[in-house]
Design an enzyme around this catalytic site. Structure first.
Site, PDB file in Angstrom:
ATOM      1  CB  ALA A  55      -0.912   0.027   1.224  1.00  0.00           C
ATOM      2  CE1 TYR A 120      -2.851   4.481   3.839  1.00  0.00           C
ATOM      3  CE2 TYR A 120      -4.089   4.896   5.855  1.00  0.00           C
ATOM      4  CZ  TYR A 120      -3.365   4.039   5.043  1.00  0.00           C
ATOM      5  OH  TYR A 120      -3.184   2.740   5.429  1.00  0.00           O
TER       6      TYR A 120
END
Length: 281
Positions: A55, A120
């Site tokens: 990620a 995010y």
């Protein structure tokens, strides 16, 4: 058969790489900025299962690079999930408590409304939505406050600062469950083994008991025998580019009931990891 793991150097991916039957892919083998290439890799390798432990995790930097974060955290796992659905193999995707607004004091349940407080979180939520829409045998595993003996994390930072200072101000109004990376790795493998179309969905997994960052730090210093005076401060006194949720508590009941996976006691893992780091192992 092989579990294909996207990620190689991250905390959870490192733990997964230590397990037999896993093949971890780093950036050279799998570029998450090219989602279609990731899907093609799955289709060509035809693994028994896929775990996405990779990620874009630079929470503050994502405020300036949301488009890039969205490709890596949103488009790439979506493409992976579609490929896995085509092959009818389990796909486990690691997500975050940052998809929630982080208000209130009750632990977030998997079906609670989402409202990411930062870029995010928005990028991770897009990934969740894409994975779910792809169908198939999928599990979205939200976790929080990951720590281990690998890479950069709160535990290692506290040990370093504890060796340099005798007093620290630590945020005390953000509450969550510190989670050992080793436990997350074990949970993803266990879920992969049990995953069907019938139990596909969103799950939570975090360490227990819930604590604050200040409480987490105090436990680390105690385990490391470091004499550090911790003063709890509010989030407002420690501003960051990206807003942080005050409530990161996760209700893990569904994970226990469906997969028989218990929450780990993070205090036990802290003691073990601190001992490893002090011994240089």
């Amino acid at each position: 058969m092989t579990i294909l793991v996207f990620g190689k150097t991250g905390q959870v991916a490192t733990e997964l790489g230590m397990r037999q039957g896993t093949q971890c892919l780093g950036r050279q083998e799998a570029d998450l900025t090219n989602p279609e290439a990731c899907a093609e890799l799955i289709l060509s390798e035809r693994p028994s299962a896929v775990i996405n432990a990779a990620a874009y995790t630079a929470v503050d930097k994502a405020e300036e690079e949301e488009a890039l974060a969205t490709v890596i955290n949103g488009d790439a796992p979506t493409a992976m999930a579609k490929a896995c659905a085509e092959l009818d193999i389990p796909f486990t995707h690691i997500s975050t408590d940052y998809v929630f607004a982080g208000t209130g004091v009750a632990p977030h349940r998997p079906d609670d409304p989402t409202a990411p407080p930062n870029a995010y979180g928005r990028s991770k939520l897009k990934g969740e939505q894409g994975v779910a829409l792809a169908g198939g045998r999928y599990a979205i595993l939200r976790t929080s406050w990951v720590f281990s003996s690998h890479g950069a994390n709160f535990l290692k930072t506290m040990m370093r600062l504890g060796a340099e200072r005798d007093a620290l101000n630590i945020v005390a109004d953000q509450i969550g469950g510190p989670t050992p990376a080793s436990a997350i790795a074990a949970a993803t493998v266990s879920i992969s083994d049990q995953l069907t179309r019938e139990n596909a969905g969103i799950y939570h997994f975090a360490g227990a008991p819930d604590t604050s960052w200040a409480g987490f730090a105090e436990a680390i210093f105690e385990a490391a025998n470091q004499s550090v005076q911790v003063t709890g401060i509010p989030t407002a006194d420690y501003p960051t580019p990206a807003a942080r949720p005050l409530n990161s508590r996760l209700d893990c009941t569904k994970t226990r009931e469906i997969f028989a996976i218990e929450q780990p006691d993070w205090r036990v893992s802290v003691a073990q990891i601190v001992a490893q780091l002090k011994a240089g192992t």
